[in-house]
Design an enzyme around this catalytic site. Sequence first.
Site, PDB file in Angstrom:
ATOM      1  N   SER A  41       0.842  -1.199   0.000  1.00 50.52           N
ATOM      2  CA  SER A  41       0.000   0.000   0.000  1.00 50.52           C
ATOM      3  C   SER A  41       0.879   1.251   0.000  1.00 50.52           C
ATOM      4  O   SER A  41       1.658   1.454  -0.933  1.00 50.52           O
ATOM      5  CB  SER A  41      -0.945  -0.032   1.209  1.00 50.52           C
ATOM      6  OG  SER A  41      -1.873   1.030   1.150  1.00 50.52           O
ATOM      7  N   THR A  42       0.812   2.070   1.043  1.00 56.56           N
ATOM      8  CA  THR A  42       1.585   3.319   1.089  1.00 56.56           C
ATOM      9  C   THR A  42       3.076   3.025   0.951  1.00 56.56           C
ATOM     10  O   THR A  42       3.635   2.243   1.699  1.00 56.56           O
ATOM     11  CB  THR A  42       1.339   4.054   2.415  1.00 56.56           C
ATOM     12  OG1 THR A  42      -0.052   4.191   2.629  1.00 56.56           O
ATOM     13  CG2 THR A  42       1.990   5.431   2.397  1.00 56.56           C
ATOM     14  N   MET A  51      -0.135   1.100   5.338  1.00 53.59           N
ATOM     15  CA  MET A  51      -0.918   1.372   6.541  1.00 53.59           C
ATOM     16  C   MET A  51      -2.020   0.324   6.679  1.00 53.59           C
ATOM     17  O   MET A  51      -2.568  -0.164   5.698  1.00 53.59           O
ATOM     18  CB  MET A  51      -1.531   2.772   6.442  1.00 53.59           C
ATOM     19  CG  MET A  51      -2.420   3.172   7.594  1.00 53.59           C
ATOM     20  SD  MET A  51      -1.537   3.322   9.170  1.00 53.59           S
ATOM     21  CE  MET A  51      -0.568   4.799   8.862  1.00 53.59           C
ATOM     22  N   HIS A  56      -2.662  -0.909  -3.308  1.00 52.20           N
ATOM     23  CA  HIS A  56      -3.819  -0.046  -3.054  1.00 52.20           C
ATOM     24  C   HIS A  56      -3.700   1.237  -3.876  1.00 52.20           C
ATOM     25  O   HIS A  56      -2.865   2.091  -3.592  1.00 52.20           O
ATOM     26  CB  HIS A  56      -3.914   0.306  -1.568  1.00 52.20           C
ATOM     27  CG  HIS A  56      -4.203  -0.877  -0.700  1.00 52.20           C
ATOM     28  ND1 HIS A  56      -3.903  -0.902   0.642  1.00 52.20           N
ATOM     29  CD2 HIS A  56      -4.782  -2.077  -0.969  1.00 52.20           C
ATOM     30  CE1 HIS A  56      -4.272  -2.064   1.156  1.00 52.20           C
ATOM     31  NE2 HIS A  56      -4.811  -2.792   0.191  1.00 52.20           N
ATOM     32  N   ASP A 106      -4.429  -5.002   5.996  1.00 52.31           N
ATOM     33  CA  ASP A 106      -4.810  -5.795   4.836  1.00 52.31           C
ATOM     34  C   ASP A 106      -3.728  -6.830   4.521  1.00 52.31           C
ATOM     35  O   ASP A 106      -2.543  -6.511   4.458  1.00 52.31           O
ATOM     36  CB  ASP A 106      -5.038  -4.888   3.620  1.00 52.31           C
ATOM     37  CG  ASP A 106      -5.768  -5.593   2.492  1.00 52.31           C
ATOM     38  OD1 ASP A 106      -6.434  -6.609   2.754  1.00 52.31           O
ATOM     39  OD2 ASP A 106      -5.671  -5.110   1.346  1.00 52.31           O
TER      40      ASP A 106
END
Length: 359
Positions: A178-179, A298, A205, A301
Site C-alpha cells: 500500500s503506502t 498502513m 492499493h 490488509d
Amino acid sequence: MKKMIKVLIVDDSAFMRKLITDILSNEENIEVIGTARNGEDCLTKLKTLKPDVITMDVEMPVMNGLDALKEVMALYKLPVIMLSSTTKEGASNTILAMQYGAVDFITKPSGAISLDLHKVKDEIVTKVLQSSKANITNLVKPLQTQKMSYNRRVFNSKNELDARSKVLQKPLVCIGTSTGGPRALQHVLTRLPNQFPAPILIVQHMPAGFTKSLAKRLDSICHIEVKEAENGELLKNGVAYIAPGGYHLKLKEIGTSVAIQIDESEIRNGHRPSVDVMFESVSHLSSFRKIAVIMTGMGSDGAKGLVELKKSGNTTAITESEQTSVVYGMPKVAAETNLVDEVADVDKIADVILKYIGM
C-alpha cells in the site's frame, strides 16, 4: 497533549489552497503553517518554515510539483503528499512522483479545481496523519531505473524451464502493498531475472486510473513483463499482474490452467483491490506452491488472507522489515500472526523470493 502536525499546502489555485486549509484546520492536531502558490514559492517558504508534511499539487506554473518534489527530497527530506488529477498525464506524473520520493497521493475528484474536494476530506486528513509518521529514509535512497544485468543462471530452454517448474510444484508469487508500495515494487521487480519461472500477482492499493500507469512504468524497467491484470487471461510464468484500481483480483482454475477474475465485489478493509481477497482466492489452489509477500502500507490488509494461505499449506510468507517500510503497518500485523517465515529489507526481498523459488 497531542503533538501538532504542521502542514505546508502547495497549489497554484488560491481556491484549492483555501479548501485544503479549511479541511485540515478542522482537525485538532493539524496546523496549517503556510501555503505556497507553486514549487518555487514552496522552496522559498521552506527556508523559514519547518512543516512536518507538505501537500503538493502536481501541475503548477513556474515550477511544477515533480520538480519541486525532487528539490524538497534532496534538501529537506520531508514527507510529501501529491494531489493529482485522474487524466492519463496526471496518472503518469503521479507514478513518477512516487519514484521521486512522494509518500502518497490523493486524487482530485473533478480536476485541477475541484469544488467537490470535500468528497476526499477523510482521505486527505488520514494521509496527512499517516505521512507524518512515515519512514523517509527509504524514500530518499536511489532507485533502480534501468534493467539490471544478472550473474544468476537464467533458464535457456523451454524444456529446462518446464522441468524445473515441475520440481518446484508450479510456484506462484503473490504480493500485497500500500503506502510506499510503488517504490517497494520497483525495488523488488527490477531484481527479478527474465524467464522468471512463476506468475506474480500484485495488489497495490490505488484508485482506478493509476494502476495501468504503474504497470507500464514498471514494465519499462523490468526484465519480467509487468501489466495490469485483465479478466479471463490465463496466468503465465514471468508475468507480473497488477490488480486494476477499483477491482479485486481473484483466480479460477480452468482445467490445468488458472485464469484471472476481476470483479467489483464488496470492499474489504476499506480497499478494492484487497490483499486479503487475493490471498484467500490463491489459498484455494492446491496445485501451486505459494510465496506470499507483504510490504509497506498502513493498516492490516493481508494478515487475514495470510492465515487462510497458511491453512491451505505449502505457503512461504515474507514481510518487509520495519527498517525499510515507509509505513510499518501491514507487515507488522502480518508478522504478529506468527506465520511469517522470513523478514527482509526491501532491497533483499527479490533474493529471498528467488531462494524459495529455487533459483
